[in-house]
Design a protein around this motif. Structure first.
Motif, PDB file in Angstrom:
ATOM      1  N   ALA A  15      -8.718  -0.649  14.516  1.00  0.00           N
ATOM      2  CA  ALA A  15      -9.818  -1.509  14.966  1.00  0.00           C
ATOM      3  C   ALA A  15      -9.751  -2.781  14.133  1.00  0.00           C
ATOM      4  O   ALA A  15      -9.669  -2.715  12.898  1.00  0.00           O
ATOM      5  CB  ALA A  15     -11.155  -0.808  14.756  1.00  0.00           C
ATOM      6  N   ARG A  53      -2.541   5.728   0.747  1.00  0.00           N
ATOM      7  CA  ARG A  53      -3.396   6.319  -0.304  1.00  0.00           C
ATOM      8  C   ARG A  53      -4.775   5.657  -0.348  1.00  0.00           C
ATOM      9  O   ARG A  53      -5.802   6.320  -0.522  1.00  0.00           O
ATOM     10  CB  ARG A  53      -2.670   6.194  -1.644  1.00  0.00           C
ATOM     11  CG  ARG A  53      -3.287   6.970  -2.787  1.00  0.00           C
ATOM     12  CD  ARG A  53      -4.142   6.108  -3.679  1.00  0.00           C
ATOM     13  NE  ARG A  53      -3.438   4.932  -4.164  1.00  0.00           N
ATOM     14  CZ  ARG A  53      -4.053   3.882  -4.692  1.00  0.00           C
ATOM     15  NH1 ARG A  53      -5.369   3.837  -4.783  1.00  0.00           N
ATOM     16  NH2 ARG A  53      -3.354   2.829  -5.101  1.00  0.00           N
ATOM     17  N   THR A  55      -6.469   4.147   2.102  1.00  0.00           N
ATOM     18  CA  THR A  55      -7.281   4.580   3.248  1.00  0.00           C
ATOM     19  C   THR A  55      -7.797   5.998   3.018  1.00  0.00           C
ATOM     20  O   THR A  55      -8.965   6.300   3.286  1.00  0.00           O
ATOM     21  CB  THR A  55      -6.461   4.476   4.548  1.00  0.00           C
ATOM     22  OG1 THR A  55      -6.209   3.098   4.781  1.00  0.00           O
ATOM     23  CG2 THR A  55      -7.184   5.066   5.745  1.00  0.00           C
ATOM     24  N   SER A  72       1.927   7.734  -0.878  1.00  0.00           N
ATOM     25  CA  SER A  72       1.693   7.090  -2.174  1.00  0.00           C
ATOM     26  C   SER A  72       3.017   7.077  -2.918  1.00  0.00           C
ATOM     27  O   SER A  72       3.803   8.016  -2.799  1.00  0.00           O
ATOM     28  CB  SER A  72       0.655   7.898  -2.956  1.00  0.00           C
ATOM     29  OG  SER A  72       0.667   7.520  -4.309  1.00  0.00           O
ATOM     30  N   ARG A  73       3.256   6.012  -3.705  1.00  0.00           N
ATOM     31  CA  ARG A  73       4.498   5.990  -4.480  1.00  0.00           C
ATOM     32  C   ARG A  73       4.404   6.911  -5.684  1.00  0.00           C
ATOM     33  O   ARG A  73       5.400   7.285  -6.263  1.00  0.00           O
ATOM     34  CB  ARG A  73       4.815   4.565  -4.942  1.00  0.00           C
ATOM     35  CG  ARG A  73       5.242   3.665  -3.802  1.00  0.00           C
ATOM     36  CD  ARG A  73       5.730   2.308  -4.282  1.00  0.00           C
ATOM     37  NE  ARG A  73       6.066   1.475  -3.142  1.00  0.00           N
ATOM     38  CZ  ARG A  73       5.188   0.713  -2.487  1.00  0.00           C
ATOM     39  NH1 ARG A  73       3.926   0.668  -2.875  1.00  0.00           N
ATOM     40  NH2 ARG A  73       5.571  -0.005  -1.442  1.00  0.00           N
ATOM     41  N   GLU A 123      -1.049  -1.909   4.774  1.00  0.00           N
ATOM     42  CA  GLU A 123       0.315  -1.701   4.253  1.00  0.00           C
ATOM     43  C   GLU A 123       1.069  -0.677   5.087  1.00  0.00           C
ATOM     44  O   GLU A 123       2.264  -0.796   5.330  1.00  0.00           O
ATOM     45  CB  GLU A 123       0.259  -1.204   2.796  1.00  0.00           C
ATOM     46  CG  GLU A 123      -0.059  -2.271   1.793  1.00  0.00           C
ATOM     47  CD  GLU A 123       0.068  -1.741   0.363  1.00  0.00           C
ATOM     48  OE1 GLU A 123       1.003  -0.978   0.052  1.00  0.00           O
ATOM     49  OE2 GLU A 123      -0.807  -2.101  -0.446  1.00  0.00           O
TER      50      GLU A 123
END
Ligand SMILES: NC(=O)c1ccc[n+]([C@@H]2O[C@H](COP(=O)([O-])OP(=O)(O)OC[C@H]3O[C@@H](n4cnc5c(N)ncnc54)[C@H](OP(=O)(O)O)[C@@H]3O)[C@@H](O)[C@H]2O)c1
Length: 241
Positions: A15, A53, A55, A72-73, A123
């Motif tokens: 959205a 991560r 969100t 996530s890294r 991202e």
């Protein structure tokens, strides 16, 4: 040549504000839209959802009745108090796009699901930008608002996309702004094919999980291929009408 298993299709659900394309502010949604959240739930329920991560932290918990894959890294499970593989809560952490796709593919194939949903944020939409087939897009008519995350891809005047649904949604007591919902799909889409045994090369956590489920995945594929073929025939028929 055996191409492998036909992988589930990837769709985006997003959205964004009109006209600025804003999707978030201070790691929150910049609006209250109950109707849109209800539709989001209906679209994604039962499926694998992939999110970033940030969100995930913004939502604050795994989404119920969905398989939650969070990218996530960070691999540091202890300091962040994470369990990387938490099937009981349907929560799976992935450190790369490939790993997230592996989990989403495997979970979808074993539960006979045809779609995987990428649900943001900014991202993660960029990370999957070359892979999605459909977009479920809500334009929220906010006017000018503050925000720090955007989704800037344009569909309206792009010949590569076909509009398959459009719906007006009025402002109401529970919907702060009027909005318009669209579904677009790519006219040309390169299907993905996966070989479950290739997943074994991805990482040790994936390997441990996969070894427990390989039989199940391969069995599901045999049964699943028929329904996938049937689905494709229906899709081709619908497109030719
Ligand atoms: N309106 C909408 O439809 C919608 C939908 C979803 C989210 N949002 C909003 O979007 C905003 C969040 O978006 P965002 O862009 O800031 O964050 P995001 O995409 O949710 O998450 C970013 C995080 O994902 C991980 N990541 C990104 N690229 C990666 C890669 N290549 N490999 C591994 N991990 C990777 C990193 O986690 P680590 O830092 O842990 O390494 C990074 O910090 C919030 O405001 C949210 O409310 C809006």
């Amino acid at each position: 040549m055996n191409k492998g298993i036909q992988a589930p299709d990837i769709s985006f659900v997003v959205a964004r504000s009109y006209p600025q394309n804003i999707i978030g502010c201070d790691n929150q949604l910049p609006w209250r839209l109950k109707g849109d959240l209800k539709r989001f739930r209906e679209i994604t329920t039962g499926h694998a959802v992939i999110m970033g991560r940030k969100t995930y932290e913004s939502i604050g918990r795994p989404l119920p009745n969905r398989k939650n894959i969070v990218i996530s890294r960070s691999q540091d499970a202890d300091s962040t108090n994470r369990s990387f593989w938490d099937p009981e809560r349907a929560l799976y952490w992935a450190t790369t796009r490939e790993n997230a796709l592996f989990i989403a593919d495997a979970l979808s194939i074993t539960s006979h699901k045809r779609d995987i949903f990428v649900i943001g944020g900014a991202e993660i939409y960029k990370l999957f930008a070359d892979l999605y087939y459909k977009i479920y897009l809500t334009l929220v008519f906010t006017g000018k608002i503050d925000g720090d995350a955007t989704f800037d891809i344009s569909f309206e005047n792009d010949d590569g996309w076909k509009l398959i649904e459009e719906q007006e949604c009025a402002k109401s007591e529970v919907d702060e702004y009027p909005s318009r919902f669209y579904i677009y799909k790519k006219k040309k889409y390169n299907r993905r094919y996966v070989n479950p045994r290739d997943f074994l090369k991805i990482d040790p956590l994936a390997e441990k999980w996969l070894l427990q489920h390989l039989d199940e995945i391969e069995k599901a594929n045999l049964e699943h291929q028929e329904s996938l073929n049937l689905f494709d025939q229906q899709l081709t028929l619908a497109a030719s009408r």
